[in-house]
Design an enzyme around this catalytic site. Structure first.
Site, PDB file in Angstrom:
ATOM      1  N   CYS A   2       0.824  -1.210   0.000  1.00 19.57           N
ATOM      2  CA  CYS A   2       0.000   0.000   0.000  1.00 19.57           C
ATOM      3  C   CYS A   2       0.861   1.264   0.000  1.00 19.57           C
ATOM      4  CB  CYS A   2      -0.867   0.035   1.243  1.00 19.57           C
ATOM      5  SG  CYS A   2      -1.890  -1.406   1.437  1.00 19.57           S
ATOM      6  N   ARG A  27       5.172  -0.157  -6.223  1.00 14.43           N
ATOM      7  CA  ARG A  27       5.206  -0.963  -5.003  1.00 14.43           C
ATOM      8  C   ARG A  27       4.257  -2.155  -5.063  1.00 14.43           C
ATOM      9  NH1 ARG A  27       7.017   2.189  -0.536  1.00 14.43           N
ATOM     10  NH2 ARG A  27       5.638   1.045   0.835  1.00 14.43           N
ATOM     11  N   TRP A  77      -2.945  -2.724  -1.371  1.00 15.37           N
ATOM     12  CA  TRP A  77      -2.590  -4.112  -1.646  1.00 15.37           C
ATOM     13  C   TRP A  77      -3.408  -4.922  -0.644  1.00 15.37           C
ATOM     14  CZ3 TRP A  77      -0.035  -8.170   0.976  1.00 15.37           C
ATOM     15  CH2 TRP A  77       0.426  -9.210   0.165  1.00 15.37           C
ATOM     16  N   ASN A 103      -1.897   2.375   5.756  1.00 12.68           N
ATOM     17  CA  ASN A 103      -0.991   1.280   5.370  1.00 12.68           C
ATOM     18  C   ASN A 103      -0.758   0.427   6.605  1.00 12.68           C
ATOM     19  OD1 ASN A 103      -0.658   2.472   2.923  1.00 12.68           O
ATOM     20  ND2 ASN A 103       1.524   2.899   3.150  1.00 12.68           N
ATOM     21  N   GLY A 104      -0.730  -0.883   6.448  1.00 11.57           N
ATOM     22  CA  GLY A 104      -0.440  -1.753   7.594  1.00 11.57           C
ATOM     23  C   GLY A 104      -1.637  -2.612   7.932  1.00 11.57           C
ATOM     24  N   GLU A 484      17.713 -17.731  -6.859  1.00 10.50           N
ATOM     25  CA  GLU A 484      17.383 -16.385  -7.333  1.00 10.50           C
ATOM     26  C   GLU A 484      16.902 -16.432  -8.793  1.00 10.50           C
ATOM     27  OE1 GLU A 484      16.706 -13.753  -5.960  1.00 10.50           O
ATOM     28  OE2 GLU A 484      16.904 -12.216  -7.479  1.00 10.50           O
ATOM     29  N   LYS A 488      13.221 -15.119  -9.825  1.00 12.68           N
ATOM     30  CA  LYS A 488      12.984 -14.081 -10.841  1.00 12.68           C
ATOM     31  C   LYS A 488      11.994 -14.591 -11.878  1.00 12.68           C
ATOM     32  CE  LYS A 488      13.983 -11.175  -9.366  1.00 12.68           C
ATOM     33  NZ  LYS A 488      14.576 -11.207  -8.072  1.00 12.68           N
ATOM     34  N   GLU A 491       8.396 -14.963 -10.435  1.00 10.32           N
ATOM     35  CA  GLU A 491       7.781 -13.669 -10.096  1.00 10.32           C
ATOM     36  C   GLU A 491       7.174 -12.967 -11.305  1.00 10.32           C
ATOM     37  OE1 GLU A 491      11.148 -11.635  -8.071  1.00 10.32           O
ATOM     38  OE2 GLU A 491       9.620 -11.137  -6.609  1.00 10.32           O
ATOM     39  N   HIS A 507      17.447 -37.200  -5.168  1.00 12.55           N
ATOM     40  CA  HIS A 507      16.738 -37.622  -3.950  1.00 12.55           C
ATOM     41  C   HIS A 507      15.256 -37.271  -4.012  1.00 12.55           C
ATOM     42  CE1 HIS A 507      20.470 -38.775  -2.071  1.00 12.55           C
ATOM     43  NE2 HIS A 507      20.990 -37.610  -2.449  1.00 12.55           N
ATOM     44  N   LYS A 606       6.410  -4.249  -3.777  1.00 14.31           N
ATOM     45  CA  LYS A 606       7.837  -3.930  -3.712  1.00 14.31           C
ATOM     46  C   LYS A 606       8.338  -3.948  -2.280  1.00 14.31           C
ATOM     47  CE  LYS A 606      11.742  -2.715  -5.522  1.00 14.31           C
ATOM     48  NZ  LYS A 606      12.459  -3.839  -6.151  1.00 14.31           N
TER      49      LYS A 606
HETATM   50  O1  M6R Z   1      12.876  -5.009   0.668  1.00 12.32           O
HETATM   51  P1  M6R Z   1      13.341  -6.396   0.980  1.00 12.32           P
HETATM   52  O2  M6R Z   1      14.653  -6.728   0.350  1.00 12.32           O
HETATM   53  O3  M6R Z   1      13.347  -6.677   2.458  1.00 12.32           O
HETATM   54  O4  M6R Z   1      12.259  -7.340   0.321  1.00 12.32           O
HETATM   55  C1  M6R Z   1      12.311  -8.721   0.470  1.00 12.32           C
HETATM   56  C2  M6R Z   1      11.455  -9.414  -0.559  1.00 12.32           C
HETATM   57  O5  M6R Z   1      10.120  -9.040  -0.422  1.00 12.32           O
HETATM   58  C3  M6R Z   1      11.931  -9.096  -1.981  1.00 12.32           C
HETATM   59  O6  M6R Z   1      13.262  -9.449  -2.166  1.00 12.32           O
HETATM   60  C4  M6R Z   1      11.075  -9.845  -3.008  1.00 12.32           C
HETATM   61  O7  M6R Z   1      11.331 -11.213  -2.925  1.00 12.32           O
HETATM   62  C5  M6R Z   1      11.341  -9.279  -4.397  1.00 12.32           C
HETATM   63  N1  M6R Z   1      10.124  -9.197  -5.100  1.00 12.32           N
HETATM   64  C6  M6R Z   1      12.326 -10.063  -5.173  1.00 12.32           C
HETATM   65  O8  M6R Z   1      12.361  -9.785  -6.519  1.00 12.32           O
END
Ligand code: M6R
Length: 611
Positions: A2, A27, A77, A103-104, A484, A488, A491, A507, A606
């Site tokens: 948010c 975000r 969000w 927010n929150g 990673e 990526k 996501e 395994h 974000k």
């Molecule tokens: O702001 P942060 O690095 O603490 O965020 C952690 C994760 O939410 C963040 O890395 C998320 O996995 C990203 N979307 C990765 O691309």
């Protein structure tokens, strides 16, 4: 996640609010709304889906809306209740004279709602936020003072929040407050701003003040009053933001993600600058204040992080253990905070976070701090909550990252871990890391080579874009790279991608292999190269489609692999910083080929400010 923006001044508020919300769009959100004051009456405009839907609604009423010189806006969000118009913020009370954005999460909203319903409040949404609207309205009815109403309400609210409130009976006033959620005030001339993050106000002012937990700020066009929860005046500390609005431009790239991937050579140079001065000089980390004797005697290190930052932390563990011989545990923050973790004053706790606002990681470091541990934060946001609560800081200097998928911030975190691990080794008297320092200095040129020759990656993306699943395998220091690469891809393309240690394939996961399954081997020359070849053979024998990401020039690899992605030669220890670049590009080109919303993937945010 948010986002909040608020404006009060003499200009029309609407364009400022919508531009502010646009700059927070990255975000991640699923509905939006604004509240303005037109001819003395609060009016709400809300829409589900993209911000453009809200803009379209506002456009129809633009002449009226543009009269307002005060307003608050929100992108939501969804946490409590679906992303519908009725659940979109701002929320109001029975009489509709007040508007709140939040927010929150209000954790005790059920109890509050029950009490408020008994008093006659009628709820129109499924959100936790609406309780705040009714609660502040009730307090305002008693006190006729909006600041006091917000202050009294926060005494009853539990959870995390940044709140902005306007009321039609108190013209020209916005009241805002926070607890465990970021909030920043921007100072203008005859106008003031409030937002949950800097991008929403940076194009109007660079003078900003970060609001602390439990402080309440009251804005008018010409004044800013700041008090604490006990009504005591608080000194206002404004600072000049170092940001440039240009940082939010795509600079000709189709997506922010692509631009940010291409910024990585400069990001590496920035991170190294001033810290790695020459290969025969010690690393300088000015903001690491941990006493050197204490550092030498650390019994253990714990690193907490989430998502991509967690993968950088895993590389960090490998480096610190290898160079310094100190035991390092890495754990997702969301697990760390719900079990009995053993920390004491000889434990260094490192929090890693691009945003510095991830709720789970904030809670984890607060827990560790309360047990007496020194807290070191590796973050891209030196202005964030984590940075401000840190004992030591490693600012990663990646510049603002707009795309939800972290790329350049991961690179910056990795390089920061190389510097930190070398720094710790040097404090402990270990001095044979000059070759690695030299390799770090020339790393940007190697990344540039990859960025200049993307044909193999684009071809591979076209070949495998329609795959339903994807497996990434690696060993040793590149296991986090496999995780990673998979993160990526899932996501932004929504392909089910998983990273495995190559040795674990047999395994269990090997059962999934057939001719429809691409397996990407991260095959770096070094001590696990031969083992990686054997594991790739095992996958090939099950008819999997084999892809190698490699710095080897061995032409025999064409027999084993269907596709090859070559990268410049690099030492195994530094290879995670190079190998990740083609994986970011592969995910990007697959998502782009599939026509996905690369910069704002569905359901993601974000900055994840809820636990
Ligand atoms: O702001 P942060 O690095 O603490 O965020 C952690 C994760 O939410 C963040 O890395 C998320 O996995 C990203 N979307 C990765 O691309």
């Amino acid at each position: 996640m948010c986002g909040i923006v608020g404006y009060i001044g003499r200009k029309s508020a609407i364009d400022i609010l919508l531009e502010g919300l646009t700059s927070l769009e990255y975000r991640g959100y699923d509905s939006s709304g604004i509240a303005v004051n037109i001819d003395g009456k609060i009016k709400l405009y809300k829409a589900a889906g993209k911000l453009q839907n809200l803009k379209d609604i506002v456009d129809k009423d633009y002449r009226e809306v543009s009269k307002s010189t005060i307003g608050i806006g929100h992108i939501r969000w969804a946490t409590h209740g679906a992303p519908t118009v009725e659940n979109a913020h701002p929320h109001s009370c029975n009489c509709g004279r007040l508007a709140v954005v939040h927010n929150g999460i209000i954790e005790n909203f059920k109890e509050l709602k029950e009490k408020l319903e008994k008093k006659g409040c009628v709820f129109r949404s499924q959100t936790d936020t609406e309780t705040v609207a009714h609660l502040v309205a009730a307090k305002f009815a008693e006190t006729k003072d909006l600041t006091e109403a917000v202050r009294l309400a926060t005494k009853e609210i539990e959870g995390a929040y940044a709140l902005c409130v306007i009321h039609q009976d108190v013209k020209d006033t916005i009241v805002a407050t926070r607890r465990n959620a970021p909030l920043v005030v921007g100072l203008g001339e005859g106008e003031n701003f409030v937002a949950s993050d800097v991008p929403a106000l940076i194009q109007y002012t660079k003078k900003a003040m970060y609001i602390e937990d439990n402080q309440i700020v009251t804005l008018t066009p010409d004044t800013i009053d700041l008090i604490d929860i006990d009504k005591k005046k608080v000194n206002q500390k404004f600072e000049t933001l170092p940001w440039e609005p240009v940082a939010l431009s795509k600079m000709g790239y189709k997506h922010f993600m692509l631009k940010e991937i291409h910024e990585q050579p400069d990001v590496v140079r920035n991170v190294l600058s001033g810290k790695l001065r020459a290969i025969d000089e010690p690393i300088v980390l000015k903001e690491v204040t941990l006493d050197k004797e204490k550092l030498k005697n650390l019994s253990r290190i714990q690193i907490v992080a989430c998502g991509t930052s967690l993968h950088a932390a895993m590389v960090g563990k490998y480096l610190i253990e290898d160079f310094c011989g100190i035991a390092v545990d890495v754990e997702p923050s969301s697990e760390y905070i719900y079990r009995k973790t053993i920390t004491d004053k000889n434990t260094l706790v490192i929090g890693v976070s691009q945003s510095g606002e991830t709720a789970d990681t904030i809670t984890a470091i607060r827990q560790a701090k309360s047990r007496g541990s020194h807290i070191l934060i590796v973050t891209n946001r030196p202005d964030s909550t984590m940075a401000r609560e840190a004992d030591s800081l490693v600012p990663v200097n990646a510049g603002i990252e707009v795309s939800v998928a972290a790329t350049k911030s991961y690179m910056a975190q990795l390089i920061s871990f190389y510097l930190l691990a070398i720094y710790m080794a040097e404090v402990k008297g270990i001095k044979d890391l000059e070759t690695l320092k030299h390799e770090l200095i020339i790393l940007p040129q190697k990344i540039e080579k990859i960025l200049a020759h993307k044909e193999e990656i684009q071809k591979c993306a076209r070949t495998f874009a329609n795959s339903k699943d994807f497996i990434f395998i690696a060993r040793g220091i590149n296991f986090p790279t496999a995780l990673e690469g998979a993160l990526k891809l899932k996501e932004i393309s929504y392909i089910n991608a998983t990273g495995y240690t190559a040795g674990e394939l047999k395994h269990g996961p090997i059962a999934m292999l057939d001719e429809s399954m691409p397996v990407l081997s991260i095959l770096m020359t070094g001590k696990v190269y031969e083992k990686m070849l054997s594991n790739s053979e095992e996958a090939k024998a099950r008819n999997a489609k084999m892809i190698a990401l490699t710095d080897s020039t061995d032409s025999n690899l064409y027999e084993l692999f269907d596709s090859l992605i070559h990268i410049p030669p690099i030492s195994e220890i530094l290879s995670p910083a190079l190998a990740v670049v083609p994986l970011q590009l592969l995910a990007y080109y697959i998502a782009e080929f599939l026509g996905k919303d690369v910069d704002q993937p569905r359901n993601l945010a974000k900055s994840v400010t809820v636990e």
